[in-house]
Design a protein around this motif. Sequence first.
Motif, PDB file in Angstrom:
ATOM      1  N   ALA A 110      17.559  26.541  71.736  1.00 47.97           N
ATOM      2  CA  ALA A 110      16.524  27.256  71.246  1.00 47.97           C
ATOM      3  C   ALA A 110      16.274  28.502  71.520  1.00 47.97           C
ATOM      4  O   ALA A 110      17.092  29.192  72.487  1.00 47.97           O
ATOM      5  CB  ALA A 110      15.201  26.638  71.675  1.00 47.97           C
ATOM      6  N   ARG A 165      14.464  31.976  72.515  1.00 51.72           N
ATOM      7  CA  ARG A 165      13.619  31.930  73.948  1.00 51.72           C
ATOM      8  C   ARG A 165      13.285  33.549  73.992  1.00 51.72           C
ATOM      9  O   ARG A 165      14.081  34.424  73.809  1.00 51.72           O
ATOM     10  CB  ARG A 165      14.581  31.636  75.132  1.00 51.72           C
ATOM     11  N   VAL A 192       8.860  31.325  76.214  1.00 50.44           N
ATOM     12  CA  VAL A 192       8.451  30.648  74.746  1.00 50.44           C
ATOM     13  C   VAL A 192       9.804  30.117  74.495  1.00 50.44           C
ATOM     14  O   VAL A 192      10.940  30.731  74.309  1.00 50.44           O
ATOM     15  CB  VAL A 192       7.683  31.533  73.766  1.00 50.44           C
ATOM     16  N   ARG A 231      11.334  28.203  71.170  1.00 53.15           N
ATOM     17  CA  ARG A 231      11.164  27.834  69.805  1.00 53.15           C
ATOM     18  C   ARG A 231      12.371  27.340  68.939  1.00 53.15           C
ATOM     19  O   ARG A 231      13.515  27.829  69.208  1.00 53.15           O
ATOM     20  CB  ARG A 231      10.767  28.953  68.869  1.00 53.15           C
ATOM     21  N   LEU A 260      12.515  28.200  62.554  1.00 52.11           N
ATOM     22  CA  LEU A 260      11.256  27.615  62.469  1.00 52.11           C
ATOM     23  C   LEU A 260      10.456  28.221  61.153  1.00 52.11           C
ATOM     24  O   LEU A 260      10.388  29.322  61.244  1.00 52.11           O
ATOM     25  CB  LEU A 260      10.292  27.547  63.933  1.00 52.11           C
ATOM     26  N   CYS A 298       2.774  22.739  69.875  1.00 49.45           N
ATOM     27  CA  CYS A 298       3.145  23.519  71.044  1.00 49.45           C
ATOM     28  C   CYS A 298       2.912  22.447  72.119  1.00 49.45           C
ATOM     29  O   CYS A 298       1.715  22.016  72.177  1.00 49.45           O
ATOM     30  CB  CYS A 298       2.411  24.762  71.184  1.00 49.45           C
ATOM     31  N   LEU A 320      11.324  19.414  72.498  1.00 44.50           N
ATOM     32  CA  LEU A 320      11.614  20.304  71.295  1.00 44.50           C
ATOM     33  C   LEU A 320      12.649  19.754  70.615  1.00 44.50           C
ATOM     34  O   LEU A 320      12.634  19.893  69.407  1.00 44.50           O
ATOM     35  CB  LEU A 320      12.051  21.806  72.375  1.00 44.50           C
ATOM     36  N   VAL A 375       7.200  23.828  69.803  1.00 40.41           N
ATOM     37  CA  VAL A 375       7.595  24.758  70.635  1.00 40.41           C
ATOM     38  C   VAL A 375       7.081  24.715  72.103  1.00 40.41           C
ATOM     39  O   VAL A 375       6.108  23.699  72.364  1.00 40.41           O
ATOM     40  CB  VAL A 375       6.541  26.179  70.113  1.00 40.41           C
ATOM     41  N   THR A 379      -1.311  31.847  75.000  1.00 44.24           N
ATOM     42  CA  THR A 379      -0.772  31.060  73.877  1.00 44.24           C
ATOM     43  C   THR A 379      -1.704  30.626  72.872  1.00 44.24           C
ATOM     44  O   THR A 379      -1.060  31.023  71.435  1.00 44.24           O
ATOM     45  CB  THR A 379      -0.351  29.676  74.606  1.00 44.24           C
ATOM     46  N   LEU A 393       3.382  33.159  67.341  1.00 47.33           N
ATOM     47  CA  LEU A 393       4.278  32.012  67.952  1.00 47.33           C
ATOM     48  C   LEU A 393       4.727  31.103  66.966  1.00 47.33           C
ATOM     49  O   LEU A 393       5.541  30.316  67.187  1.00 47.33           O
ATOM     50  CB  LEU A 393       3.531  31.485  69.063  1.00 47.33           C
ATOM     51  N   ILE A 402       2.637  28.417  65.960  1.00 51.80           N
ATOM     52  CA  ILE A 402       2.116  26.963  66.662  1.00 51.80           C
ATOM     53  C   ILE A 402       0.837  26.605  66.105  1.00 51.80           C
ATOM     54  O   ILE A 402       0.039  27.409  65.541  1.00 51.80           O
ATOM     55  CB  ILE A 402       2.217  27.026  68.130  1.00 51.80           C
TER      56      ILE A 402
END
Length: 299
Positions: free
Chosen positions: A43, A45, A57, A59, A63, A69, A94, A100, A128, A135, A137
Amino acid sequence: MARPALDPELRTLLAGMPLGTELTYELVQQIRQMPSPPFKTDAERHDVTLGEITLTVFRPKELTEPAPCVYWIHGGGMVMGDRFSQIDIPLEWLAELGVVVVTVEHRLAPEVTGATLVEDCYRGLLWTVENAESLGIGKVVVAGISAGGGLAAGVTLMARDLDGPEIAAQVLICPMLDHRNNTTSSAQYSGDPAVWTREMNEFGWRSVLGDLADVPRYVSPALADDLSGLPSTYIDTGTAEVFRDEDVDYATRIWAAGGDAELHTWAGGFHGFDALYPDARLSSTARRTRTEWLARKLG
């Protein structure tokens, strides 16, 4: 006192692990110096520092549209651990569900006390949600294990009471919910070495509470009189662990308030069994069941 039997496979695995009965501040300091187990992920980061706390974080790569999330809070008895402790659990979500993951490193007791830990976690949740668009999300799930499960419950109560962010679900894995430490399961797991004992639990709570007389429900969620209006809740625990009865009681009280809670009490499971030995048969079943529940709640 008589105790529920351990799962035979887990009992064999646990036999090779050094166990204790009590914690001291000196031992905690030694444990804190030990690195978290390595983890693998492809992922994306990045890290974010918010004053005294740090978020990481994760992801999924490439994406292209908003994803759910999972806001993750680590375990460690309120006195140990970091944002990468038990991180393989949400990273599994994930990989399988495309969520996320935001993991928070809050301050630890006894260096900070009272509501500071849960307030740190809530501050990370606010960040967040405030940065949801950047992000990528959508829905937010709050999840945690052991002490992190208790903090997740406290954060969810805060969000409800303070008209905070909307939380789609909470996942409480063997959560540490009640500072009173006076249940039958608490008494059963006292006096003999284990992964987590009543004596260790007393040390953790004493470190958090100090001489605090009026304990907030956000710190010890079992004190909350009203468990209505909470999001869908998943609670799991083992029959052979100190938190069993307080976890079962929390689910029962959510049902009594008309709420949506799913409870799994895994026969023969000790505290944190599926985090310590994820490949054991009982652990695989527990982890798969949790993932399937989360998939349903995320649609």
